[in-house]
Write an enzyme that holds these catalytic residues in place. Structure first.
Site, short mmCIF file in Angstrom:
data_model
loop_
_atom_site.label_atom_id
_atom_site.label_comp_id
_atom_site.label_asym_id
_atom_site.label_seq_id
_atom_site.Cartn_x
_atom_site.Cartn_y
_atom_site.Cartn_z
N GLY A 227 -26.19 13.06 -109.90
CA GLY A 227 -25.71 12.32 -108.66
C GLY A 227 -24.48 11.87 -108.44
O GLY A 227 -23.92 11.13 -107.70
N GLU A 268 -27.99 15.97 -115.85
CA GLU A 268 -27.87 17.29 -115.44
C GLU A 268 -27.24 17.47 -114.15
O GLU A 268 -27.64 17.34 -112.92
CB GLU A 268 -29.48 17.41 -115.10
CG GLU A 268 -30.13 16.57 -114.05
CD GLU A 268 -31.52 16.71 -114.39
OE1 GLU A 268 -32.40 17.30 -115.22
OE2 GLU A 268 -32.24 16.31 -113.31
N PRO A 269 -25.90 17.39 -114.30
CA PRO A 269 -24.82 17.39 -113.24
C PRO A 269 -24.78 18.88 -112.69
O PRO A 269 -24.81 19.84 -113.29
CB PRO A 269 -23.63 16.94 -113.67
CG PRO A 269 -23.62 17.06 -115.15
CD PRO A 269 -25.00 17.15 -115.49
N GLY A 270 -24.69 18.95 -111.29
CA GLY A 270 -24.29 20.39 -110.69
C GLY A 270 -22.82 20.07 -110.02
O GLY A 270 -21.83 20.58 -110.67
N ARG A 307 -22.34 23.46 -95.54
CA ARG A 307 -22.22 22.00 -95.89
C ARG A 307 -21.76 21.08 -94.66
O ARG A 307 -22.35 20.00 -94.42
CB ARG A 307 -21.51 21.68 -97.28
CG ARG A 307 -22.07 22.33 -98.45
CD ARG A 307 -21.45 21.86 -99.70
NE ARG A 307 -22.21 20.53 -100.21
CZ ARG A 307 -21.42 19.58 -99.99
NH1 ARG A 307 -20.41 19.33 -99.29
NH2 ARG A 307 -22.30 18.21 -100.29
N TYR A 311 -24.74 18.84 -93.57
CA TYR A 311 -24.55 17.39 -94.39
C TYR A 311 -23.47 16.72 -93.80
O TYR A 311 -23.27 15.56 -94.43
CB TYR A 311 -24.32 17.62 -95.88
CG TYR A 311 -25.31 18.27 -96.91
CD1 TYR A 311 -26.71 17.89 -96.88
CD2 TYR A 311 -24.85 19.10 -97.44
CE1 TYR A 311 -27.40 18.68 -97.80
CE2 TYR A 311 -25.78 20.13 -98.25
CZ TYR A 311 -27.02 19.75 -98.61
OH TYR A 311 -27.83 20.31 -99.36
N CYS A 337 -22.63 32.79 -83.77
CA CYS A 337 -23.01 32.50 -82.48
C CYS A 337 -23.85 31.20 -82.22
O CYS A 337 -25.11 31.34 -81.79
CB CYS A 337 -23.56 33.85 -81.67
SG CYS A 337 -22.04 34.60 -81.58
N TYR A 365 -22.91 24.61 -103.94
CA TYR A 365 -23.59 24.78 -102.81
C TYR A 365 -22.78 25.33 -101.77
O TYR A 365 -23.06 25.10 -100.38
CB TYR A 365 -24.05 23.20 -102.41
CG TYR A 365 -24.78 22.56 -103.39
CD1 TYR A 365 -25.83 22.73 -103.82
CD2 TYR A 365 -24.08 21.25 -104.12
CE1 TYR A 365 -26.54 22.29 -105.03
CE2 TYR A 365 -24.85 20.58 -105.18
CZ TYR A 365 -26.03 21.21 -105.41
OH TYR A 365 -26.53 20.50 -106.60
C1 LIG Z 1 -29.97 19.20 -107.54
C2 LIG Z 1 -30.57 18.71 -108.67
C3 LIG Z 1 -29.30 18.35 -109.56
C4 LIG Z 1 -27.85 18.47 -109.35
O1 LIG Z 1 -27.51 17.56 -108.20
P1 LIG Z 1 -25.68 17.15 -108.18
O2 LIG Z 1 -25.70 16.31 -107.22
O3 LIG Z 1 -25.36 18.57 -107.74
O4 LIG Z 1 -25.19 16.74 -109.28
C5 LIG Z 1 -29.96 17.84 -110.69
N1 LIG Z 1 -31.06 17.51 -111.05
C6 LIG Z 1 -32.14 17.90 -110.20
C7 LIG Z 1 -33.52 18.05 -110.63
C8 LIG Z 1 -31.85 18.60 -108.91
O5 LIG Z 1 -32.71 18.91 -108.19
#
Ligand SMILES: *Cc1c(COP(=O)(O)O)cnc(C)c1O
Length: 412
Positions: A227, A268-270, A307, A311, A337, A365
């Site tokens: 997050g 667990e960052p994305g 996005r 969002y 379109c 994303y």
């Molecule tokens: C999507 C997700 C993340 C990554 O969230 P980010 O906002 O991209 O850091 C981490 N853990 C879980 C379980 C998710 O579904």
């Protein structure tokens, strides 16, 4: 409580060269930025035994997964296909955590067969898990601490109406299941949403999760999810991970005393790891002056970059072809379109037809959420690594569009 980002830099000459070499639209990612973000997070939590798992739904090209593996990261996955991608990319099963929501028990069974770590977020599935595996396979439990966190409701997962996690108010029920089936609960997890700016919100959630953790004797790790917010525009704030590291270190040291021993902590960052590493390049097809607005129409659409429409996300734009020119106000739109807007009333260096625009924060994303809507082909992806650029997925071609379709005889 947070840090401010001032400028969005990009090597315009290099990006223009890449746009010519590979064509547009084009996604470009830079491993040096991924590495910088990974190391920054590692450092912020270096006083704790910290494991960082890359949430690969943000950007799932196998080369990106392989790169994070080489840095020592684990992998956070949300589907059996992501688990398979992780194994394919070199992660060992114990480096992969499977955190699905509302999948069938059969999918969980497949993940167990592959040997990865399982994170369950639903009491009925946990009971089935207990029925099937008893204490023979360890399991992590995803709790929902009911904190309102995250940039908007579509990306908030910890609130009362959320489908994610087992409520902290169901602790008694959870323990009853754990005792009956003698479950080996070795991890607790939370993930409350994306774009959480305030360190206090994190700490509140962490405190609630740690209260639950005291009820379980056999934990090996606590996973605080993700997050982390990144900056999307100049002057934007981002999560102060250094401050969060200090606060979490203090919190955990106190917890370890109470718990009686030390545990690993995980994140667990994305977005934090890949967002800023990415640039999305597009060609300006038309400048269209209407009675009210000047539109810049580009050779891509929400099919490649959803996005802003989905969002209301802000993505900074640099006109690579006219750096430093006078700014004018534009609405930047795609070719799909239906209403398909990337930026509303944005000041950008004067745009001419044929210019190349660069969208920042394009690592997370974008490609991962792209589609073939309007029967458009997906663009190519390029990775910059140690000074070289590599094609890591080719642009789709017309045959790809038809490749899963089956033509049947229709003459009666
Ligand atoms: C999507 C997700 C993340 C990554 O969230 P980010 O906002 O991209 O850091 C981490 N853990 C879980 C379980 C998710 O579904």
């Amino acid at each position: 409580m947070s840090k401010t980002k001032q400028a969005f830099a990009v090597d315009a000459d290099y990006m223009l060269k890449l746009s010519q070499k590979y064509g547009t639209p084009l996604y470009v990612y830079d491993t040096s930025v991924m590495e910088k973000q990974y190391k920054r997070l590692k450092k912020a939590f270096s006083k704790l035994d910290t494991q960082i798992n890359y949430a690969c739904k943000a950007l799932s090209n196998t080369n990106v997964l392989r790169f994070f593996h080489s840095l020592g990261a684990g992998l956070d996955t949300v589907s059996i296909e992501e688990v398979q991608l992780g194994l394919h990319s070199g992660f060992s099963p114990d480096q992969i955590i499977f955190t699905p929501n509302c999948v069938s028990f059969d999918e969980i069974r497949q993940a167990v067969e592959l040997g990865v770590r399982i994170n369950i977020d639903n009491l009925s599935i946990l009971e089935q898990f207990g029925n099937t595996y008893g204490n023979s396979y360890p399991v992590c439990v995803r709790m929902n601490p009911h904190i309102m966190a995250g940039g908007n409701t579509k990306i908030s997962t910890g609130h009362i109406d959320s489908k994610f996690g087992i409520s902290i108010h169901q602790m008694r029920h959870l323990q009853r299941i754990a005792e009956s089936y003698k479950l080996n609960i070795n991890g607790l997890h939370m993930h409350t949403g994306s774009d959480i700016l305030d360190v206090d919100v994190f700490i509140n959630g962490a405190n609630l999760l740690l209260d639950c953790a005291l009820q379980f004797n056999d934990l090996e790790y606590i996973d605080f999810g993700s997050g982390f917010k990144v900056a999307y525009k100049p002057g934007d704030m981002e999560t102060d991970v250094e401050l969060l590291g200090e606060r979490m270190t203090e919190l955990m040291e106190n917890f370890f005393v109470e718990y009686g021993r030390k545990l690993t902590i995980e994140f667990e960052p994305g977005k934090f790891l890949v967002s800023e590493s990415g640039y999305f390049l597009a060609d300006v097809n038309v400048i269209k002056q209407t009675t009210a607005t000047v539109f810049a129409g580009i050779n891509t659409g929400l099919n490649h970059f959803i996005r802003p429409m989905f969002y209301d996300a802000y993505h900074h734009i640099t006109n690579l072809s006219n750096i430093g020119a006078n700014e004018r106000v534009y609405t930047v739109v795609g070719y799909i379109c239906e209403t398909d807007t990337f930026a509303w009333d944005r000041r950008i260096s004067e745009i001419r037809e044929g210019d190349i625009l660069c969208f920042h924060n394009a690592g997370a994303y974008l490609y991962a959420m792209s589609s073939n809507y309007n029967s458009r082909l997906k663009p190519a992806e390029v990775l910059i690594h140690k000074g070289n650029d590599y094609l890591i997925s080719r642009r789709q071609n017309f045959e790809d569009l038809l490749s899963t379709q089956i033509e049947i005889p229709l003459n009666n």
